[in-house]
Design a protein around this motif. Structure first.
Motif, PDB file in Angstrom:
ATOM      1  N   ASN A 106     -31.245  18.633  -4.740  1.00  8.13           N
ATOM      2  CA  ASN A 106     -32.707  18.584  -4.661  1.00  8.13           C
ATOM      3  C   ASN A 106     -33.196  18.415  -3.222  1.00  8.13           C
ATOM      4  O   ASN A 106     -34.004  17.551  -2.912  1.00  8.13           O
ATOM      5  N   TRP A 129     -38.058  26.733  -5.292  1.00  5.06           N
ATOM      6  CA  TRP A 129     -38.970  25.619  -5.046  1.00  5.06           C
ATOM      7  C   TRP A 129     -40.229  26.117  -4.342  1.00  5.06           C
ATOM      8  O   TRP A 129     -40.190  27.093  -3.606  1.00  5.06           O
ATOM      9  N   GLU A 169     -40.106  22.144  -8.275  1.00  3.52           N
ATOM     10  CA  GLU A 169     -39.082  23.092  -8.670  1.00  3.52           C
ATOM     11  C   GLU A 169     -39.726  24.095  -9.611  1.00  3.52           C
ATOM     12  O   GLU A 169     -40.286  23.723 -10.645  1.00  3.52           O
TER      13      GLU A 169
END
Length: 154
Positions: A86, A114, A103
């Motif tokens: 992430n 993203w 996301e």
């Protein structure tokens, strides 16, 4: 040599190269940085900036930052948890211009799309960047990982 090219043009979702091609392009680019012009250094010499001017045709300028860290700075797992997992959400914690991240699509365990909403001081307008982030964690020693190209996705 990869059959895909690096460009500064947006890629349509259906035209995203396979993960293996993205990693191959990343490796090619990483090797190429060894001949790039060295720029400023930061953090007492631990962070080096590099630059490649535009090439022939449609090639854009490229910039990169290379940092070297000692075991005392952080473990590999600590770095990977912020860069390889992430990354966009973690980047928001350290880049004040990023105000929101979301996301959009999880393609696989190692690929996701993203959006990042940036605000800059005037006169620059706020910007939204939609990017594909591909990560690769090598099982070979010494441990290494890549956060591959942030392709602009349209």
């Amino acid at each position: 040599m990869s059959t895909f090219q690096l460009t500064n043009s947006a890629v349509k979702l259906g035209d995203i190269p396979p993960e293996s091609a993205i990693i191959a392009l990343g490796n090619e680019l990483l090797v190429a940085t060894e001949s790039w012009k060295k720029g400023k250094t930061f953090a007492k010499g631990k962070v080096l900036t590099l630059h490649r001017p535009p090439g022939n045709g449609n090639e854009s300028s490229w910039y990169c930052r290379v940092s070297q860290h000692d075991k005392e700075d952080a473990t590999f797992d600590e770095f990977w948890s912020k860069l390889g997992v992430n990354k966009a959400e973690n980047e928001k914690q350290f880049v004040s211009a990023i105000k929101q991240v979301a996301e959009v699509k999880r393609i696989s365990a190692t690929q996701s799309i993203w959006t990042l909403y940036y605000t800059y001081p005037p006169p620059v307008s706020p910007r939204v960047f939609t990017v594909l982030q591909t990560t690769y964690l090598s099982s070979a020693a010494p441990r290494s990982g890549y956060v591959a190209f942030d392709f602009s996705v349209s």
